[in-house]
Design an enzyme around this catalytic site. Structure first.
Site, short mmCIF file in Angstrom:
data_model
loop_
_atom_site.label_atom_id
_atom_site.label_comp_id
_atom_site.label_asym_id
_atom_site.label_seq_id
_atom_site.Cartn_x
_atom_site.Cartn_y
_atom_site.Cartn_z
N CYS A 114 0.82 -1.23 0.00
CA CYS A 114 0.00 0.00 0.00
C CYS A 114 0.85 1.27 0.00
O CYS A 114 0.39 2.33 -0.44
CB CYS A 114 -0.94 0.01 1.21
SG CYS A 114 -2.00 -1.41 1.25
N HIS A 262 -3.92 7.04 1.16
CA HIS A 262 -4.12 5.70 0.59
C HIS A 262 -5.52 5.24 0.97
O HIS A 262 -5.94 5.38 2.12
CB HIS A 262 -3.05 4.75 1.14
CG HIS A 262 -3.44 3.31 1.00
ND1 HIS A 262 -3.76 2.76 -0.22
CD2 HIS A 262 -3.58 2.32 1.91
CE1 HIS A 262 -4.08 1.49 -0.04
NE2 HIS A 262 -3.98 1.20 1.24
N ASN A 292 -9.98 -0.93 -2.08
CA ASN A 292 -8.56 -0.67 -1.79
C ASN A 292 -7.74 -1.27 -2.93
O ASN A 292 -7.71 -2.48 -3.10
CB ASN A 292 -8.21 -1.32 -0.44
CG ASN A 292 -6.76 -1.17 -0.06
OD1 ASN A 292 -5.91 -0.83 -0.89
ND2 ASN A 292 -6.44 -1.44 1.19
O1 UT7 Z 1 -4.43 -1.20 2.82
C1 UT7 Z 1 -3.81 -2.08 3.71
C2 UT7 Z 1 -4.21 -1.79 5.04
N1 UT7 Z 1 -5.42 -2.48 5.37
C3 UT7 Z 1 -6.27 -1.90 6.20
O2 UT7 Z 1 -6.06 -0.79 6.56
C4 UT7 Z 1 -7.44 -2.71 6.72
C5 UT7 Z 1 -7.67 -2.35 8.14
N2 UT7 Z 1 -8.76 -3.09 8.74
C6 UT7 Z 1 -10.05 -2.92 8.40
O3 UT7 Z 1 -10.35 -2.14 7.52
C7 UT7 Z 1 -11.11 -3.66 9.19
O4 UT7 Z 1 -10.50 -4.35 10.25
C8 UT7 Z 1 -11.93 -4.65 8.33
C9 UT7 Z 1 -12.84 -3.88 7.39
C10 UT7 Z 1 -11.00 -5.54 7.52
C11 UT7 Z 1 -12.80 -5.54 9.18
O5 UT7 Z 1 -13.65 -4.75 9.99
P1 UT7 Z 1 -13.76 -5.05 11.54
O6 UT7 Z 1 -14.72 -4.09 12.08
O7 UT7 Z 1 -12.36 -5.01 12.12
O8 UT7 Z 1 -14.37 -6.49 11.58
P2 UT7 Z 1 -13.79 -7.83 12.22
O9 UT7 Z 1 -12.69 -8.38 11.39
O10 UT7 Z 1 -13.56 -7.64 13.68
O11 UT7 Z 1 -15.03 -8.80 12.06
C12 UT7 Z 1 -16.28 -8.54 12.75
C13 UT7 Z 1 -17.27 -9.59 12.35
C14 UT7 Z 1 -16.76 -11.02 12.48
O12 UT7 Z 1 -17.82 -11.83 12.91
P3 UT7 Z 1 -17.99 -12.27 14.44
O13 UT7 Z 1 -16.71 -12.99 14.79
O14 UT7 Z 1 -18.14 -10.97 15.20
O15 UT7 Z 1 -19.20 -13.10 14.43
C15 UT7 Z 1 -16.38 -11.38 11.07
O16 UT7 Z 1 -16.45 -12.77 10.83
O17 UT7 Z 1 -17.63 -9.43 10.97
C16 UT7 Z 1 -17.45 -10.67 10.30
N3 UT7 Z 1 -17.06 -10.38 8.91
C17 UT7 Z 1 -17.94 -10.16 7.93
N4 UT7 Z 1 -19.28 -10.16 7.92
C18 UT7 Z 1 -19.88 -9.89 6.74
C19 UT7 Z 1 -15.79 -10.26 8.41
N5 UT7 Z 1 -15.87 -9.97 7.10
C20 UT7 Z 1 -17.18 -9.90 6.78
C21 UT7 Z 1 -17.86 -9.63 5.59
N6 UT7 Z 1 -19.22 -9.62 5.61
N7 UT7 Z 1 -17.23 -9.34 4.44
#
Ligand code: UT7
Length: 335
Positions: A114, A262, A292
């Site tokens: 990135c 970014h 992204n």
């Molecule tokens: O460019 C490189 C740098 N990358 C970044 O900056 C990414 C940084 N991180 C993020 O943007 C966020 O952490 C994400 C968007 C990737 C994820 O969001 P989050 O609020 O951190 O969600 P999480 O990973 O804690 O997941 C929460 C819940 C989980 O379910 P449970 O365990 O609470 O039941 C996941 O399984 O959301 C679930 N989940 C989804 N649900 C529906 C994860 N992905 C999805 C999805 N659709 N696509």
């Protein structure tokens, strides 16, 4: 001593639009979750056989060169940032030299995910500042869609990333108060595996391991991301490196005309916007349309901002990136 400045910008994204609803038909996800957590509404995916990282990079570069008003043979050096090269080796830089049909100039591939475009810009800036080169082509391009897991298992990663390319022609600027004022680069390899594709590599997981095991459940060649950990580090590092850049030039947040971050996650951009007390007009976001696109995200966003008249001569434009490595960086530009 010279400065360098951006004299031409271009981008190319594939025509194929993939909406959140499209993804919800093939995995357990939904538009509400994706928009709420990331701000993304749709992204572009290449159609197999139509575009590659290199072909998109070349298309973006042609637009940038035309807008720069120079001939392709005036380019002295190529820098190509990507995490998704057409081939394991050679990198796409040499393919650009071939496909643009230009002289046998040097071509460098940047592996900083990135932050790749900001790293590339920084390298180009040093070459131009030193007088070694006059015109440098910097490309960021990615094809993510062919390497993601589009089952529910991969939903935490696959909904975020999209395909596309952006390019900038950088050139010599005699006025050292204009152009790229400074760039600031960082890395913290301690967290390398928090956002990574482990295989194929020649380290922990060899190609021969994958072939011998022939395991259909092998996910070592798919991206892994510890999303929350990456998010927490991103907001801290984005802020730090913007402050570092401003301070190095005796500037403050009130001097920023446009921040082009970014496009990692709209929530990250909004956090930075609040922290630096910037208005909506002072921050450029297009993650809603493209997801992204890693090394391509800043040059695509910068091009769109320029096309929309959001950047005027004399403006202070700040670029900032954070991603896998971890690596992060900023560029402070007087347009
Ligand atoms: O460019 C490189 C740098 N990358 C970044 O900056 C990414 C940084 N991180 C993020 O943007 C966020 O952490 C994400 C968007 C990737 C994820 O969001 P989050 O609020 O951190 O969600 P999480 O990973 O804690 O997941 C929460 C819940 C989980 O379910 P449970 O365990 O609470 O039941 C996941 O399984 O959301 C679930 N989940 C989804 N649900 C529906 C994860 N992905 C999805 C999805 N659709 N696509």
């Amino acid at each position: 001593m010279y400065n360098s400045k951006i004299i031409g910008l271009g981008y190319f994204v594939p025509e194929n639009v993939v909406t959140n609803d499209d993804l919800s038909k093939i995995m357990d996800t939904n538009d509400e979750w994706i928009q709420e957590r990331t701000g993304i509404r749709e992204r572009r995916h290449v159609i197999k056989g139509e575009e590659t990282t290199t072909t998109m990079g070349v298309k973006a570069a042609k637009i940038a060169i035309e807008r720069a008003g120079i001939d392709k043979d005036d380019i002295d050096f190529i820098i190509f940032a990507t995490l998704s090269p057409d081939y394991y080796f050679p990198g796409p830089g040499v393919l650009v030299q071939r496909d643009l049909g230009i002289k046998t100039i040097g071509a460098l591939d940047v592996r900083n995910q990135c932050s790749g475009f900001v790293y590339g810009l920084s390298v180009a800036d040093q070459y131009i500042k030193s007088g070694m080169y006059k015109n440098v082509l910097v490309i960021g391009s990615e094809v993510h869609s062919t390497g993601l897991d589009f089952t529910t298992r991969g939903r935490g990663v696959s909904v975020i990333f999209g395909d596309g390319a952006g390019a900038a022609v950088m050139s010599r600027e005699e006025d050292t108060k204009k152009g790229i004022l400074s760039t600031h680069l960082h890395s913290e390899g301690q967290h390398a595996e928090e956002l990574a594709v482990i295989a194929p590599g020649m380290g922990k997981r060899w190609v021969t391991d994958i072939i011998e095991e022939n395991d259909p459940n092998d996910v070592s060649y798919l991206p892994v991301m510890n999303g929350q950990f990456v998010f927490k580090n991103a907001v801290v590092r984005f802020s730090e490196v913007i402050v570092e850049g401003l301070q190095a030039n005796g500037l403050g947040k009130e001097d920023i005309d446009l921040l082009v971050p970014h496009q990692a996650n709209l929530r990250i951009s909004q956090f930075i916007q609040r922290k630096f007390e910037l208005s909506d007009d002072q921050v450029f976001n297009n993650i809603m349309k493209y997801g992204n696109t890693t090394a391509a995200s800043i040059p695509i966003a910068l091009t769109e901002a320029w096309e929309q008249g959001r950047i005027k001569e004399g403006d202070l434009v700040v670029l900032a990136a954070f991603g896998s490595g971890f690596t992060w960086g900023s560029a402070i530009i007087r347009w």
